[in-house]
Design a protein around this motif. Structure first.
Motif, mmCIF file in Angstrom:
data_model
loop_
_atom_site.group_PDB
_atom_site.id
_atom_site.type_symbol
_atom_site.label_atom_id
_atom_site.label_comp_id
_atom_site.label_asym_id
_atom_site.label_seq_id
_atom_site.Cartn_x
_atom_site.Cartn_y
_atom_site.Cartn_z
ATOM 1 N N GLN A 185 0.822 -1.211 0.000
ATOM 2 C CA GLN A 185 0.000 0.000 0.000
ATOM 3 C C GLN A 185 0.866 1.277 0.000
ATOM 4 O O GLN A 185 0.603 2.229 0.724
ATOM 5 C CB GLN A 185 -0.959 0.014 1.194
ATOM 6 N N GLY A 186 1.916 1.242 -0.798
ATOM 7 C CA GLY A 186 2.783 2.409 -0.953
ATOM 8 C C GLY A 186 3.800 2.580 0.142
ATOM 9 O O GLY A 186 4.580 3.549 0.108
ATOM 10 N N ASN A 187 3.854 1.668 1.104
ATOM 11 C CA ASN A 187 4.831 1.766 2.177
ATOM 12 C C ASN A 187 5.959 0.768 1.960
ATOM 13 O O ASN A 187 5.707 -0.412 1.664
ATOM 14 C CB ASN A 187 4.173 1.499 3.539
ATOM 15 N N ARG A 188 7.213 1.206 2.121
ATOM 16 C CA ARG A 188 8.369 0.320 2.001
ATOM 17 C C ARG A 188 8.621 -0.334 3.350
ATOM 18 O O ARG A 188 8.712 0.333 4.386
ATOM 19 C CB ARG A 188 9.602 1.091 1.551
#
Length: 426
Positions: free
Chosen positions: A102-105
């Protein structure tokens, strides 16, 4: 702001800006790399804590986030307890890996214990708010440093450039013909050397202006005198007031003054061409002993009229020179010696393999005048010439690269010399 100041600031700030950006990027990379290694170490410790908790059948601490996969079933452990989830992404992970959800590394660490795979997970350092303060501090420090460097560069630039701007103003005034200009203070650097060069240029311009005025005044006087004589005697001839028996004397006087005018014009043209580099030298190998002997013999009768003995001593010397120009220098030296020599005295010409000298028994040349006597329109005391002879001789000798000068003579007068050095041909 002047163009030079803008260039100076650009030359100072641009490298600092590039260096700062590179330093910021490198620092961020190293900080992130160090933080990432620490994060993996933390994930490994948490995985071992989960392993020990499973082995001892005790609960996993709530602050540890992770997953347990056994027999194809994945359970999430953490603050909400254990929950079964479906995460196919966990199947192909390496021991240390990165994933994006969800766009988080996120960073992951997997530990295998028997048939159980323990996966711990944490946010990547760059995405962590804990490092935002570090990056902000680095950025603020860089920005403040850049501002301080720009201010210091501007201040130093003004100190460096102010003398140059003042020098530009002074140079414009000199170009406009002003002589009463004040040069800026000379710093002890290359700018100071530039100011010193401009100061020397200004002094040379003033000297040339004085010399030019002196030359024009002298030429005007020397032209006016024979012209006045020619006019007066011609008018007397036209009026018929001159007796017939005096006609030869009057015509001889007119011819003599015309010759003086012609000589003055010839010397002026020769000097102008030599000074402007428009008279190329025709250099050939010349037997100087023959040239000196021939010149002395041609002028001997002229010296005899003034009851002056002209003696010559020569040794064989060969030199690559312009025959006509070198002869002109020798004639100038001899005619100056004739004017200076008292009646009944001697003028001595001597040629050796090292130098050519012309000596007289006159009053000599004062020590203070030995440098300026070669300048344009400077006459010797008691001289009747136009002040061009030695100036022409200087240009000729300079163009040949020969050393020359005047010193005291063994005859108690002046000794004009030309040294040959290594240029002679033996």
């Amino acid at each position: 702001m002047s163009k030079l100041m803008r260039k100076f600031l650009l030359a100072v700030i641009a490298p600092l800006l590039i260096m700062g950006i590179l330093s910021f990027g490198l620092t961020a990379f190293l900080v992130n790399r160090f933080a990432e290694d620490e994060r993996y170490s933390q994930l490994a410790r948490e995985a071992n804590i989960i392993k020990e908790a499973l082995a001892e059948s005790r609960p996993v601490p709530r602050e540890i986030q992770g997953f347990i996969t056994k027999d194809g079933v994945t359970e999430r452990i953490g603050g909400r307890g254990r929950q079964i989830v479906e995460l196919p992404i966990l199947e192909d992970l390496q021991q240390k890996d990165r994933i994006e959800v969800q766009g988080n590394r996120l960073l992951t660490y997997q530990l295998t214990s028997g048939g159980t795979v323990i996966t711990t997970i944490r946010e990547a350092p760059l995405a962590s708010s804990a490092l935002d303060g570090v990056y902000l501090a680095i950025g603020v420090a860089f920005f403040v440093t850049l501002l301080l460097a720009a201010g210091l560069a501007y201040y130093m630039g003004r100190q460096f450039i102010r003398p140059i701007i003042e020098l530009r103003r002074v140079a414009k005034q000199i170009g406009d013909g002003r002589k009463d200009v004040t040069l800026p203070v000379r710093p002890n650097d290359e700018v100071g050397e530039l100011i010193r060069a401009v100061d020397e240029m200004q002094e040379q311009l003033v000297q040339k202006d004085v010399l030019q005025k002196s030359f024009i005044a002298g030429i005007t006087h020397d032209l006016r005198t024979p012209l006045a004589i020619i006019r007066n005697e011609t008018e007397a001839l036209a009026a018929g007031v001159i007796p017939v028996e005096e006609l030869p004397e009057v015509t001889d006087s007119i011819i003599e003054e015309a010759d003086r005018l012609g000589l003055l014009i010839d010397e002026t043209l020769v000097y102008s061409k030599l000074a402007g580099g428009m008279m190329p030298l025709d250099r050939t190998e010349v037997a100087l002993d023959s040239l000196v002997q021939e010149t002395v013999e041609r002028l001997r009768s002229t010296f005899s009229k003034d009851q002056v003995r002209l003696t010559v001593e020569t040794e064989p010397v060969r030199l690559v020179v312009d025959h006509r120009m070198f002869e002109r220098v020798l004639v100038n030296f001899l005619m100056n010696a004739q004017v200076a020599a008292p009646t009944g005295s001697e003028v001595r010409v001597r040629l050796t393999p090292m130098e050519l000298t012309v000596e007289d028994a006159g009053s000599g040349v004062a020590e203070a005048d030995r440098a300026t006597i070669w300048d344009l329109y400077v006459k010797q005391t008691g001289g009747s010439g136009h002040g061009l002879g030695l100036a022409i001789s200087r240009l000729i000798l300079d163009s040949h690269g020969l050393e020359y000068g005047v010193r005291d003579s063994s005859l108690k007068g002046a000794c004009f010399y030309i040294r040959f050095g290594e240029e002679r041909i033996t």
